[in-house]
Design an enzyme around this catalytic site. Structure first.
Site, mmCIF file in Angstrom:
data_model
loop_
_atom_site.group_PDB
_atom_site.id
_atom_site.type_symbol
_atom_site.label_atom_id
_atom_site.label_comp_id
_atom_site.label_asym_id
_atom_site.label_seq_id
_atom_site.Cartn_x
_atom_site.Cartn_y
_atom_site.Cartn_z
ATOM 1 N N ARG A 1 63.271 -27.267 25.900
ATOM 2 C CA ARG A 1 62.647 -26.527 24.744
ATOM 3 C C ARG A 1 63.564 -26.054 23.629
ATOM 4 N NH1 ARG A 1 60.884 -21.636 28.541
ATOM 5 N NH2 ARG A 1 60.110 -20.535 26.799
ATOM 6 N N ARG B 1 57.573 -17.493 34.402
ATOM 7 C CA ARG B 1 56.713 -18.512 33.700
ATOM 8 C C ARG B 1 57.340 -19.703 34.420
ATOM 9 N NH1 ARG B 1 56.545 -17.309 27.460
ATOM 10 N NH2 ARG B 1 57.035 -19.688 27.433
HETATM 11 P P1 AMP Z 1 56.015 -19.690 23.940
HETATM 12 O O1 AMP Z 1 55.113 -19.113 24.959
HETATM 13 O O2 AMP Z 1 56.016 -19.551 22.595
HETATM 14 O O3 AMP Z 1 57.599 -20.016 24.538
HETATM 15 O O4 AMP Z 1 55.297 -21.322 24.027
HETATM 16 C C1 AMP Z 1 55.184 -22.061 25.412
HETATM 17 C C2 AMP Z 1 54.942 -23.456 25.191
HETATM 18 O O5 AMP Z 1 53.748 -23.640 24.702
HETATM 19 C C3 AMP Z 1 55.701 -24.109 24.269
HETATM 20 O O6 AMP Z 1 56.609 -24.963 25.091
HETATM 21 C C4 AMP Z 1 54.880 -25.434 23.453
HETATM 22 O O7 AMP Z 1 54.785 -26.206 24.869
HETATM 23 C C5 AMP Z 1 53.537 -24.587 23.535
HETATM 24 N N1 AMP Z 1 53.362 -24.069 22.287
HETATM 25 C C6 AMP Z 1 53.298 -22.779 21.878
HETATM 26 N N2 AMP Z 1 53.343 -22.531 20.491
HETATM 27 C C7 AMP Z 1 52.990 -23.919 20.173
HETATM 28 C C8 AMP Z 1 52.973 -24.248 18.857
HETATM 29 N N3 AMP Z 1 52.726 -23.600 17.533
HETATM 30 N N4 AMP Z 1 53.174 -25.581 18.652
HETATM 31 C C9 AMP Z 1 53.112 -26.417 19.790
HETATM 32 N N5 AMP Z 1 53.182 -26.093 20.944
HETATM 33 C C10 AMP Z 1 53.302 -24.988 21.100
#
Ligand code: AMP
Ligand code: ADP
Length: 214
Positions: free
Chosen positions: A171, A160
């Site tokens: 993050r 990713r």
């Molecule tokens: P993840 O796949 O859960 O690691 O999410 C990857 C990225 O997507 C995060 O770093 C955020 O930029 C965005 N993202 C995912 N879920 C959320 C959420 N519930 N609220 C805000 N941003 C989100």
């Protein structure tokens, strides 16, 4: 059964969700997956979300809340769902409560998977994800049988864009500041169970199943 998986980026939420889908036959709702799909398709939502995701920041609450509300209304969520990566802020959690109340529903379990920060960095920088089915692997801890190829569907594995060390650090900072307060939020409602996320994937899965008790 309506379940929330909490935990820092890389804690193993997606890995456990994929196993829970099989056992409980309920869908995983991952806002990260939905946003990445929108980025890939170049939709207006995807264009807006990409800059936040690349910077390791959160996409604005109103955007993700709208996405989740739509998703939870789909028929496959009626018998339950596994939320992975949502909610990530207290306003998102409050909005979720309202959305579910309107549907005469609510959250049954919140499981927080706890892993040390340096371990999270190692996990995320070695993560590989299937382009086709979304299954996660780790180059050392959970490698595929054949390098670069998904065991489940034969799809291509990729790294990713946000799984590089600089974005991972950002993050983690976002998680500490915006998402950790949800532990108290759900503890206050008596819904929270915490489990250590270090150890074998199957052992962690068994602990989750014993909490869910079905
Ligand atoms: P993840 O796949 O859960 O690691 O999410 C990857 C990225 O997507 C995060 O770093 C955020 O930029 C965005 N993202 C995912 N879920 C959320 C959420 N519930 N609220 C805000 N941003 C989100
Ligand atoms: P999250 O969805 O919480 O961001 P993932 O499920 O994608 O996290 O897991 C992050 C990385 O850590 C992946 O590369 C995955 O293979 C690996 N991983 C997951 N669980 C474990 C574990 N118990 N031990 C070691 N590595 C793990």
């Amino acid at each position: 059964m309506n379940l929330i998986l909490l935990g820092g980026p890389g804690a193993g939420k997606g890995t456990q969700a994929k196993k829970l889908i099989e056992k409980y036959q309920i869908p995983q709702v991952s806002t990260g997956d939905i946003l990445r799909e929108a980025v890939k398709e170049g939709t207006p939502l995807g264009k807006k979300a990409k800059e936040f995701m690349d910077a390791g920041q959160l996409v604005p609450d109103e955007v993700v809340i709208g996405i989740v509300e739509e998703r939870l209304k789909q028929p496959d969520c009626q018998k339950g769902f596994i939320l992975d990566g949502f909610p990530r802020t207290v306003p998102q959690a409050e909005a979720l409560d309202q959305v579910l109340a309107k549907m005469n529903s609510g959250i049954d379990h919140v499981i927080s998977i706890e892993v040390d920060e340096e371990e999270l960095v190692t996990r995320l920088t070695g993560r590989r994800t299937c382009r086709n089915c979304g299954q996660m692997y780790h180059i050392k801890f959970n490698p595929p049988k054949q390098e670069g190829v998904c065991d489940k569907c034969g799809g291509e594995l990729y790294q990713r864009d946000d799984d590089n060390e600089a974005t991972v650090r950002s993050r983690l900072a976002t998680y500490n500041q915006a998402t950790k307060p949800l532990v108290d939020y759900y503890a206050g409602k008596g819904l929270l169970r915490t489990i250590p996320g270090a150890g074998q994937i199957d052992d962690i899965f068994n602990k989750i199943c014993s909490i869910l008790g079905q």
